[in-house]
Structures are given as structure tokens and as C-alpha cells.
Design a protein around this motif. Structure first.
Motif, PDB file in Angstrom:
ATOM      1  N   ILE A   1     -99.713  74.749 -50.136  1.00 59.01           N
ATOM      2  CA  ILE A   1     -98.802  74.778 -51.275  1.00 59.01           C
ATOM      3  C   ILE A   1     -99.109  73.649 -52.250  1.00 59.01           C
ATOM      4  O   ILE A   1     -99.586  72.575 -51.863  1.00 59.01           O
ATOM      5  CB  ILE A   1     -97.325  74.683 -50.835  1.00 59.01           C
ATOM      6  N   ALA A   2     -98.852  73.912 -53.514  1.00 55.09           N
ATOM      7  CA  ALA A   2     -98.834  72.874 -54.547  1.00 55.09           C
ATOM      8  C   ALA A   2     -97.362  72.582 -54.805  1.00 55.09           C
ATOM      9  O   ALA A   2     -96.592  73.497 -55.145  1.00 55.09           O
ATOM     10  CB  ALA A   2     -99.526  73.355 -55.811  1.00 55.09           C
ATOM     11  N   TYR A   3     -96.963  71.330 -54.651  1.00 59.24           N
ATOM     12  CA  TYR A   3     -95.537  70.989 -54.680  1.00 59.24           C
ATOM     13  C   TYR A   3     -95.275  69.822 -55.629  1.00 59.24           C
ATOM     14  O   TYR A   3     -96.076  68.889 -55.720  1.00 59.24           O
ATOM     15  CB  TYR A   3     -95.061  70.620 -53.270  1.00 59.24           C
ATOM     16  N   ARG A   4     -94.154  69.906 -56.334  1.00 63.49           N
ATOM     17  CA  ARG A   4     -93.734  68.817 -57.205  1.00 63.49           C
ATOM     18  C   ARG A   4     -92.377  68.324 -56.723  1.00 63.49           C
ATOM     19  O   ARG A   4     -91.419  69.098 -56.669  1.00 63.49           O
ATOM     20  CB  ARG A   4     -93.647  69.287 -58.657  1.00 63.49           C
ATOM     21  N   ASN A   5     -92.283  67.046 -56.351  1.00 66.39           N
ATOM     22  CA  ASN A   5     -91.042  66.524 -55.790  1.00 66.39           C
ATOM     23  C   ASN A   5     -90.024  66.201 -56.877  1.00 66.39           C
ATOM     24  O   ASN A   5     -90.257  66.430 -58.077  1.00 66.39           O
ATOM     25  CB  ASN A   5     -91.314  65.310 -54.891  1.00 66.39           C
ATOM     26  N   GLU A   6     -88.889  65.634 -56.458  1.00 64.63           N
ATOM     27  CA  GLU A   6     -87.794  65.349 -57.384  1.00 64.63           C
ATOM     28  C   GLU A   6     -88.200  64.371 -58.476  1.00 64.63           C
ATOM     29  O   GLU A   6     -87.684  64.407 -59.591  1.00 64.63           O
ATOM     30  CB  GLU A   6     -86.598  64.804 -56.596  1.00 64.63           C
ATOM     31  N   GLN A   7     -89.145  63.481 -58.170  1.00 63.82           N
ATOM     32  CA  GLN A   7     -89.615  62.502 -59.151  1.00 63.82           C
ATOM     33  C   GLN A   7     -90.716  63.058 -60.062  1.00 63.82           C
ATOM     34  O   GLN A   7     -91.236  62.348 -60.919  1.00 63.82           O
ATOM     35  CB  GLN A   7     -90.149  61.248 -58.441  1.00 63.82           C
TER      36      GLN A   7
ATOM     37  N   GLU B   1     -93.671  64.111 -59.000  1.00 63.54           N
ATOM     38  CA  GLU B   1     -95.006  63.834 -58.462  1.00 63.54           C
ATOM     39  C   GLU B   1     -95.541  65.083 -57.758  1.00 63.54           C
ATOM     40  O   GLU B   1     -94.858  65.692 -56.944  1.00 63.54           O
ATOM     41  CB  GLU B   1     -94.935  62.666 -57.466  1.00 63.54           C
ATOM     42  N   ALA B   2     -96.784  65.441 -58.081  1.00 62.55           N
ATOM     43  CA  ALA B   2     -97.392  66.642 -57.510  1.00 62.55           C
ATOM     44  C   ALA B   2     -98.256  66.282 -56.305  1.00 62.55           C
ATOM     45  O   ALA B   2     -98.865  65.207 -56.249  1.00 62.55           O
ATOM     46  CB  ALA B   2     -98.236  67.356 -58.562  1.00 62.55           C
ATOM     47  N   SER B   3     -98.305  67.197 -55.339  1.00 62.70           N
ATOM     48  CA  SER B   3     -99.153  67.013 -54.155  1.00 62.70           C
ATOM     49  C   SER B   3     -99.538  68.371 -53.612  1.00 62.70           C
ATOM     50  O   SER B   3     -98.920  69.392 -53.946  1.00 62.70           O
ATOM     51  CB  SER B   3     -98.426  66.202 -53.072  1.00 62.70           C
ATOM     52  N   GLU B   4    -100.562  68.396 -52.776  1.00 58.37           N
ATOM     53  CA  GLU B   4    -100.960  69.622 -52.095  1.00 58.37           C
ATOM     54  C   GLU B   4    -100.751  69.423 -50.605  1.00 58.37           C
ATOM     55  O   GLU B   4    -101.149  68.396 -50.056  1.00 58.37           O
ATOM     56  CB  GLU B   4    -102.414  69.982 -52.391  1.00 58.37           C
ATOM     57  N   ARG B   5    -100.131  70.386 -49.977  1.00 61.68           N
ATOM     58  CA  ARG B   5     -99.805  70.274 -48.552  1.00 61.68           C
ATOM     59  C   ARG B   5    -100.239  71.532 -47.809  1.00 61.68           C
ATOM     60  O   ARG B   5    -100.336  72.609 -48.378  1.00 61.68           O
ATOM     61  CB  ARG B   5     -98.287  70.114 -48.344  1.00 61.68           C
ATOM     62  N   HIS B   6    -100.485  71.366 -46.526  1.00 57.25           N
ATOM     63  CA  HIS B   6    -100.604  72.490 -45.605  1.00 57.25           C
ATOM     64  C   HIS B   6     -99.374  72.433 -44.701  1.00 57.25           C
ATOM     65  O   HIS B   6     -99.134  71.419 -44.039  1.00 57.25           O
ATOM     66  CB  HIS B   6    -101.887  72.404 -44.776  1.00 57.25           C
ATOM     67  N   ILE B   7     -98.596  73.492 -44.729  1.00 57.13           N
ATOM     68  CA  ILE B   7     -97.327  73.486 -44.003  1.00 57.13           C
ATOM     69  C   ILE B   7     -97.244  74.663 -43.044  1.00 57.13           C
ATOM     70  O   ILE B   7     -97.902  75.689 -43.227  1.00 57.13           O
ATOM     71  CB  ILE B   7     -96.120  73.509 -44.965  1.00 57.13           C
ATOM     72  N   TRP B   8     -96.397  74.487 -42.004  1.00 56.37           N
ATOM     73  CA  TRP B   8     -96.100  75.557 -41.043  1.00 56.37           C
ATOM     74  C   TRP B   8     -94.654  76.002 -41.303  1.00 56.37           C
ATOM     75  O   TRP B   8     -93.713  75.443 -40.717  1.00 56.37           O
ATOM     76  CB  TRP B   8     -96.221  75.065 -39.619  1.00 56.37           C
TER      77      TRP B   8
ATOM     78  N   THR C   1     -87.837  75.930 -53.088  1.00 49.88           N
ATOM     79  CA  THR C   1     -88.707  76.980 -53.613  1.00 49.88           C
ATOM     80  C   THR C   1     -88.849  76.919 -55.129  1.00 49.88           C
ATOM     81  O   THR C   1     -89.782  77.506 -55.681  1.00 49.88           O
ATOM     82  CB  THR C   1     -88.183  78.370 -53.206  1.00 49.88           C
ATOM     83  N   ASP C   2     -87.950  76.206 -55.815  1.00 46.78           N
ATOM     84  CA  ASP C   2     -88.107  76.056 -57.267  1.00 46.78           C
ATOM     85  C   ASP C   2     -89.034  74.892 -57.617  1.00 46.78           C
ATOM     86  O   ASP C   2     -89.283  74.639 -58.799  1.00 46.78           O
ATOM     87  CB  ASP C   2     -86.740  75.848 -57.935  1.00 46.78           C
ATOM     88  N   ARG C   3     -89.564  74.206 -56.590  1.00 42.30           N
ATOM     89  CA  ARG C   3     -90.523  73.120 -56.819  1.00 42.30           C
ATOM     90  C   ARG C   3     -91.897  73.420 -56.221  1.00 42.30           C
ATOM     91  O   ARG C   3     -92.802  72.596 -56.328  1.00 42.30           O
ATOM     92  CB  ARG C   3     -89.977  71.809 -56.240  1.00 42.30           C
ATOM     93  N   ILE C   4     -92.018  74.590 -55.561  1.00 38.39           N
ATOM     94  CA  ILE C   4     -93.330  75.024 -55.083  1.00 38.39           C
ATOM     95  C   ILE C   4     -94.037  75.697 -56.249  1.00 38.39           C
ATOM     96  O   ILE C   4     -93.649  76.782 -56.695  1.00 38.39           O
ATOM     97  CB  ILE C   4     -93.207  75.989 -53.889  1.00 38.39           C
ATOM     98  N   LEU C   5     -95.053  75.051 -56.788  1.00 37.77           N
ATOM     99  CA  LEU C   5     -95.735  75.545 -57.976  1.00 37.77           C
ATOM    100  C   LEU C   5     -96.648  76.720 -57.654  1.00 37.77           C
ATOM    101  O   LEU C   5     -96.847  77.611 -58.478  1.00 37.77           O
ATOM    102  CB  LEU C   5     -96.540  74.411 -58.622  1.00 37.77           C
ATOM    103  N   ASP C   6     -97.212  76.716 -56.461  1.00 39.74           N
ATOM    104  CA  ASP C   6     -98.131  77.773 -56.055  1.00 39.74           C
ATOM    105  C   ASP C   6     -98.296  77.696 -54.545  1.00 39.74           C
ATOM    106  O   ASP C   6     -98.092  76.630 -53.948  1.00 39.74           O
ATOM    107  CB  ASP C   6     -99.491  77.597 -56.745  1.00 39.74           C
TER     108      ASP C   6
END
Length: 231
Positions: free
Chosen positions: A154-160, A162-169, A197-202
Motif C-alpha cells: 500500500i501507499a499510505y499518507r498518515n495524519e501529518q 507523510e507518505a510511505s509504502e508498506r507491506h501489510i497483512w 481507507t481514506d488515507r490509502i492512496l493505492d
């Protein structure tokens, strides 16, 4: 227990379904408000109708899955719970799940006896509509990944911001009044994390299944949160 024989059999069936391990006849009789003698007769009646109930007096009883008692019967409280829950899902969940809730009510209404169908139509419990935060992720796709126990990138943007890429289960999806939250094990943090889910960009399937079953992950998450595993 008051009510017709069919209502009594349904209550016993529901009591059996609540237990995942053999339960003593005396406990079942107490739970359903009938005598032990009546319980034995009702167990025999359910078996005659096709219910796969293992066990016997003195050893306890266990219902194997896959049996429905015809015709489909609900108490007034069960109908209200079904309507209220379906209306909440229809107004709160993602479009695909909301549509499924409406289809469910149509199917249930089609098989209910006439008097219970009238109760379904007359139920006046309402769910207020609230403005939802728009999802940036395909929630239906995330639910499918949870069912298939797939790792997501996932590409995720947190409350602040800041964007990051994660591998999640992903193992669970929590529906709140305005937002939806994915509960997952994060490979980057090596810990449980939640993702709105409104902060998961992709997101995309990472091409592999995660190594622990989702039921195990959910149990571990509940333990970490101090929540009873039975909740």
C-alpha cells in the motif's frame, strides 16, 4: 419457555450454534428454559429433520454446521436486529457491501412466513444518515484480500501528510460512523497497525499470502489490545 414448538426448536438450535464444544443437556435445558425430558425429545426432533447433532445424554451435545430449520423463523427481536443491522450496513459500508445488505433483506423477506414478513415491513427502527469520509481505496478489494489472506503493498499518507509504502497483512476491517479502518500486521513496523481507507492512496496484491491465518492474527491483536478473544 413460552411459544410454539417451532419457536422452541429454533431456540434450541440457536443455543447449540452458540457452543463450539459439546454442551451438557442440563445446561442446554437451563439456557432454553425447558425441562431435560423436553430437551431430549427436541434433540430427537431436530435430528429427524436432518440436524447433525453429535453426542448423547451424559456426554453433551454438539451441532455440526450446515443445517437450517425450515421454514425460516425469527423472533420479533431478531427481526428488529436484522433490519437495524442491514440498514446500518446499507447506509455506512462501501457500495458493494451496502448493496449486499439490501439484497439480503430482499432474500430474507422472500422466504419468511407471511406474518413475519409483515413484521419485517412494519419495523420502525431507523438509522440516521451521516456524511461519510470518501474512501481513496477500493474497500471491496481490501475485503477480498482479507478473505484470501493476501499481503498487500500500500501507499499510505498518515495524519501529518507523510507518505510511505508498506507491506501489510490485512486481517480485519472496522466500520465506524464516518470512516473505515484496516487492521493489519505491518512488515515495516513488525507490529500491528491500523490504516484508514481514506488515507490509502493505492494498493496492490504483493503476490503472496501471509504466513499466519487471519483468525490467529485477530486473536493476537485482541490480546495486544486487552480485548477478550471471545468478543
Amino acid at each position: 419457555m413460552a411459544g410454539s414448538r417451532s419457536e422452541r426448536l429454533l431456540a434450541l438450535l440457536q443455543a447449540l450454534r452458540r457452543h463450539r464444544r459439546p454442551v451438557a443437556g442440563a445446561d442446554l435445558a437451563s439456557e432454553t428454559g425447558i425441562s431435560l425430558r423436553t430437551l431430549y425429545r427436541d434433540i430427537a426432533s431436530l435430528r429427524a429433520q436432518g440436524a447433525h447433532i453429535e453426542g448423547e445424554a451424559g456426554l453433551g451435545y454438539l451441532l455440526k454446521p450446515g443445517f437450517l430449520l425450515p421454514p425460516l423463523m425469527f423472533s420479533p427481536e431478531e427481526i428488529e436486529a436484522l433490519v437495524l443491522g442491514s440498514r446500518w450496513v446499507a447506509g455506512t459500508a462501501d457500495p458493494k457491501l451496502a448493496g449486499a445488505a439490501r439484497d439480503l433483506m430482499t432474500k430474507v423477506a422472500a422466504v419468511l412466513p407471511g406474518d413475519l414478513r409483515e413484521d419485517l415491513d412494519r419495523t420502525t427502527l431507523m438509522v440516521p444518515r451521516r456524511e461519510q469520509v470518501a474512501d481513496t481505496a477500493d474497500v471491496g478489494g481490501i475485503r477480498e484480500a482479507i478473505r484470501q489472506e493476501r499481503v498487500l503493498r500500500i501507499a499510505y499518507r498518515n495524519e501529518q501528510g507523510e507518505a510511505s509504502e508498506r507491506h501489510i497483512w490485512p486481517f480485519a476491517l472496522a466500520y465506524f460512523e464516518r470512516v473505515r479502518v484496516v487492521l493489519a500486521w505491518c512488515e515495516l513496523r513488525e507490529d500491528f497497525r491500523s490504516f484508514r481507507t481514506d488515507r490509502i492512496l493505492d494498493f496492490a496484491d504483493a503476490g503472496r499470502r501471509y504466513r499466519r491465518r487471519r483468525a490467529v492474527l485477530l486473536k493476537e491483536w485482541k490480546t495486544a489490545q486487552g480485548i477478550s478473544p471471545e468478543t
